[in-house]
Every structure is written in C-alpha cells, then in structure tokens.
Design an enzyme around this catalytic site. Structure first.
Site, PDB file in Angstrom:
ATOM      1  N   CYS A  24      12.938   3.977   2.416  1.00 21.23           N
ATOM      2  CA  CYS A  24      13.060   5.414   2.157  1.00 21.23           C
ATOM      3  C   CYS A  24      13.701   6.085   3.370  1.00 21.23           C
ATOM      4  O   CYS A  24      13.239   7.113   3.854  1.00 21.23           O
ATOM      5  CB  CYS A  24      11.712   6.043   1.821  1.00 21.23           C
ATOM      6  SG  CYS A  24      10.447   5.865   3.089  1.00 21.23           S
ATOM      7  N   ALA A  57       0.832  -1.206   0.000  1.00 16.72           N
ATOM      8  CA  ALA A  57       0.000   0.000   0.000  1.00 16.72           C
ATOM      9  C   ALA A  57       0.870   1.262   0.000  1.00 16.72           C
ATOM     10  O   ALA A  57       1.965   1.253   0.568  1.00 16.72           O
ATOM     11  CB  ALA A  57      -0.931  -0.011   1.214  1.00 16.72           C
TER      12      ALA A  57
END
Length: 460
Positions: free
Chosen positions: A232, A112
C-alpha cells in the site's frame, strides 16, 4: 488536507508528471469506505436483498461495495454474524485478483488483521487449507478472531517469521499472497498519522525486509503455483524495484497479466530495472480510482502444479467419541469424526492438508475449535457456532435483527423468551439473527442463559 512530506510530493510529481495535479488534488476528496460480503456465509444477491445499508458496487471487486461515512455497519447485528468485512476498497484488490480454487493450499504470509485472509478463506469454501501467518502475536490474535467470525474452518493461524515458516512448508502452497509490510505512502489520505511518521529512509528500510519475505515466499510456492505481491505504498524501491529483484534472482518466476480494470495503471519499468515485463504490474492511484494507493504483481513459478490429496485421519477415544456423537445428533452439517482431534479437553476439526510435520511451529490455532469436553458432556465453542448456518443445528432461537434483545445478547445478558419462542426442551440453542448464527445460549424454560464469550462482547 494534512501537510504531506515535500520529498514525497517531489518524487510523485516526477513519477506522474502531467497526472500529478490530479493526484495532488485527490487528497482533498474524502476517503471511501468499503464493505466486502462474506460469500462463505451468504451470496452477494441474498445479502443485497437483506442489506439495511445504501450500497454502491465497487466495480473491480465482485463482492465489494461502497457505503456512506454516516452509516455504521460495524454496529449492526449482521457484522456480529460475520456477513461482511469492512475494508478499504483498494485493499480488497489483491485477494480479488489471486484466483483461488476450493481444495487448494493457500498461504497469506503477512495476514493480520485478516482482511485478505478472510477473503481467501471464503474463496476456499471450506475445502483445502489456508495458513494465515503474522509475525506479531498480538496482531495474529486479531487475525484469528476475524477468521473465526467469518466461519473459516479450514485454517491454521501461525505466528512465525517467514524464514522459520519456510522450513516447515517447502514448495507446499498452490497460491501465496504477500501483502508486504511497507512505508504506507498509499494510506496518507486514509490515515494522516502515517504521513506524520514517514521519512525518506522508510522505503529502503522496508525494501530490505521485503526481499527477505519474498525469497522465503517463493521457496514455499509449488512449481506451477502463483504468488501475488502487494503493498500500500507508491515507493518504487518497494514496488517495481522489488519485482526487478525477483526477476533477476529467481528466474523460475514469471510475471503474469492481472485481470484488468479501467482505473488500473500499469507498472513503470523505468522505476525498476527497465525490464518491460514490469508493465504487467498494477498501480492504483487515488486520482484514477475511488480508493487509496496500492501496488500489485502476480507471478507464477515455472513447472507443473500437482494437486495435494493426503488427508489427516485421527482416532478418538471411546468416551470422547460418545460425547461428541451425542451432541452431533443435532448437527445436520457434515462433520467427519476422523478429522477431529482432542488436545487436552479441547476438540478441534482439522483442515485438509498433507502429512508434513508441524512439530515445533508456533501457532495460535490449527483447525476449527469445536468446543470442550467436560465431565459427561460436550460444550460447543463460539467459533463452531460461527462456522454453522442457521439450518445446521436442530435447536435455534432466531431473533430479528431489529429485536432489542440482540444488542443485549451481544453484551452477554440473559434473555427472556416469549411463550412461542420457548423451546420444547432445555439445553443448547443456536442463537441467530434473521437466520444467521451469532453464538450459543442455553435454554432453561423461558430463560436463555447467555453463552456469548466475554472476549467477543460489545460494550456500550
């Protein structure tokens, strides 16, 4: 520039040394905005011919483009037609660097809201099997919507922990993407709120979660298969530290080189266990490239990759078969009735996959939702419309993207058709913009009754 945590900056200065001033200064630069073309629906060349935006290629992503902050591609009809996904440029890199061949079995384990899953699904070109999983039910719903918008018809959206998922898919997938939950340090410029919630305990916290995720992912990877791990964040414990853990505990996994780009920085062996192979990893820094922070590691499992060839076969009852055959007389795209399954009154088109048992698995969708069987008729679904092209259905209402009725259609309003647009016969119409499907309508004379679902409608 928002105030960044001092302990984070100290660590980055120690890591980057002479590059640190350029890194620090990069936080004064504006963030970059990215658009990735959906090659499942349109080629990059064709999109550039019709694009109303001012685009600049993202040099390390074959179908990625920068666009200006002043532009609003999310409000254009082409967005509702699923022609592109809006994604931070560095975040496009993992799916770009995981090579996918149509027909393979692919897993996006932490999928997601769907940026990477839609990219992987587009690469499959409708062949093979994509499992897109997220542990959060609400986030999995957003993931499903994005896959439907992209016209991905060979996917299964699951809502499981990695451990439970591994029980269903032992050594099942050819390719796996693990874009792991992380401390998010690479997103401080894009989202200053992430910096406000960061503290020194977060890397260790997420590092433990990542070890569990990667272990389960490896167990689901076929011998000879490839796994791409990404985060990230800049945190060593979540990047080189995690890959060091893999190399030490899973000797069947080897690091591979990642297709290069001049702005990529190599991994730092000294930030892990000093294994020189860690230099094969890639770090993305905002002072080296026009994107936010990212880390990537590509691995392969020892062994020989064997293709999966089993296909599902179903048998429809005579009434369902007749209703579907009546509707599909107007569908020119190839659909195999032996891959259709009726659950209750809903009809699904099953993806290619082998016969592993999925009993008890939590999922939101398995296959493409084609529509609903009602008394004496079949009503097509919105996901089915998005999986078609403008040439796949016999009855089409095609409106220009500049037509003001497009906005009204996307809000759920009834439309009036001109004499030239009025179809020769009443019934289901595939509503398109510039030839690309948006959804369904039902013609009654010169009136088009809107069948765009309420949950998809644009407000305002």
């Amino acid at each position: 520039m928002e105030q960044l945590p001092s302990s984070f900056l100290s660590r980055m200065e120690q890591m980057l040394q002479e590059e640190y001033p350029a890194f620090y200064k990069s936080y004064e630069a504006p963030r970059k905005f990215g658009l990735r073309v959906n090659t499942n629906k349109i080629s990059v060349e064709k999109f550039l011919e019709i694009s109303p935006f001012s685009l600049t290629p993202i040099p390390w992503v074959s179908n990625g483009f920068f666009y200006g902050e002043e532009e609003r591609p999310s409000r254009h009809p082409y967005y509702a037609a699923g022609l592109y996904y809006l994604q931070e440029p560095s975040a496009m890199t993992p799916a770009e660097r995981l090579e996918i061949t149509p027909g393979e079995y692919v897993l996006d384990l932490c999928a997601a809201p769907g940026g990477k899953a839609t990219a992987l699904g587009a690469k499959l070109q409708g062949k093979g099997f994509l499992v897109a999983n997220d542990i959060s039910n609400s986030r999995a719903k957003a993931l499903l919507r994005n896959l439907e918008l992209f016209g991905i018809r060979n996917s299964m959206v699951t809502n499981e922990t990695p451990g439970r998922l591994a029980g269903y898919f032992p050594e099942f997938f050819d390719k796996i993407l693990v874009d792991a939950p992380c401390s998010g340090e690479g997103m401080f410029r894009k989202d200053p709120d992430v910096a406000k919630t960061w503290d020194e305990t977060r890397p260790e916290f997420f590092g433990k979660i990542q070890k569990d995720i990667i272990a389960n992912a490896i167990s689901m990877l076929k011998p000879g298969g490839r796994l791409l791990y990404s985060t990230c964040t800049f945190s060593p414990v979540e990047n080189e530290g995690l890959i060091s853990y893999v190399l030490e505990h899973f000797p069947e996994m080897k690091l591979l080189d990642i297709a290069p780009y001049e702005g990529f920085a190599p991994g730092y062996p000294s930030l892990g266990n000093n294994d020189e192979r860690l230099a094969k990893c890639v770090r993305i820094f905002p002072h080296r490239m026009d994107g936010e922070g990212h880390f990537l590691a590509l691995m392969e499992k020892e062994g020989t990759l064997t293709p999966s060839s089993d296909r599902p076969r179903t048998k429809l009852d005579k009434i369902s078969q007749k209703l579907l055959e009546d509707f599909f007389q107007n569908v020119s795209a190839p659909y195999d009735f032996q891959k259709m399954e009726v659950r209750g009154s809903n009809v699904y088109y099953l993806p290619d996959k082998d016969t592993c048992s999925l009993k008890g698995i939590k999922f939101l969708r398995n296959g493409l939702f084609l529509g609903e069987l009602k008394k004496n008729r079949f009503e097509p679904s919105q996901p089915f419309a998005m999986a078609l092209s403008g040439e796949d259905y016999a009855h089409v209402i095609n409106l220009s993207s500049s037509d003001e009725r497009i906005a009204r259609y996307l809000k759920g309003e009834t439309l009036l058709l001109s004499e030239a647009e009025t179809p020769a016969q009443n019934g289901w119409q595939l509503v398109c913009t510039d030839g690309f499907p948006l959804g369904w309508g039902k013609a009654v004379g010169s009136t088009l009754k809107n069948k765009y679902p309420s949950g998809w409608r644009q407000m305002g």
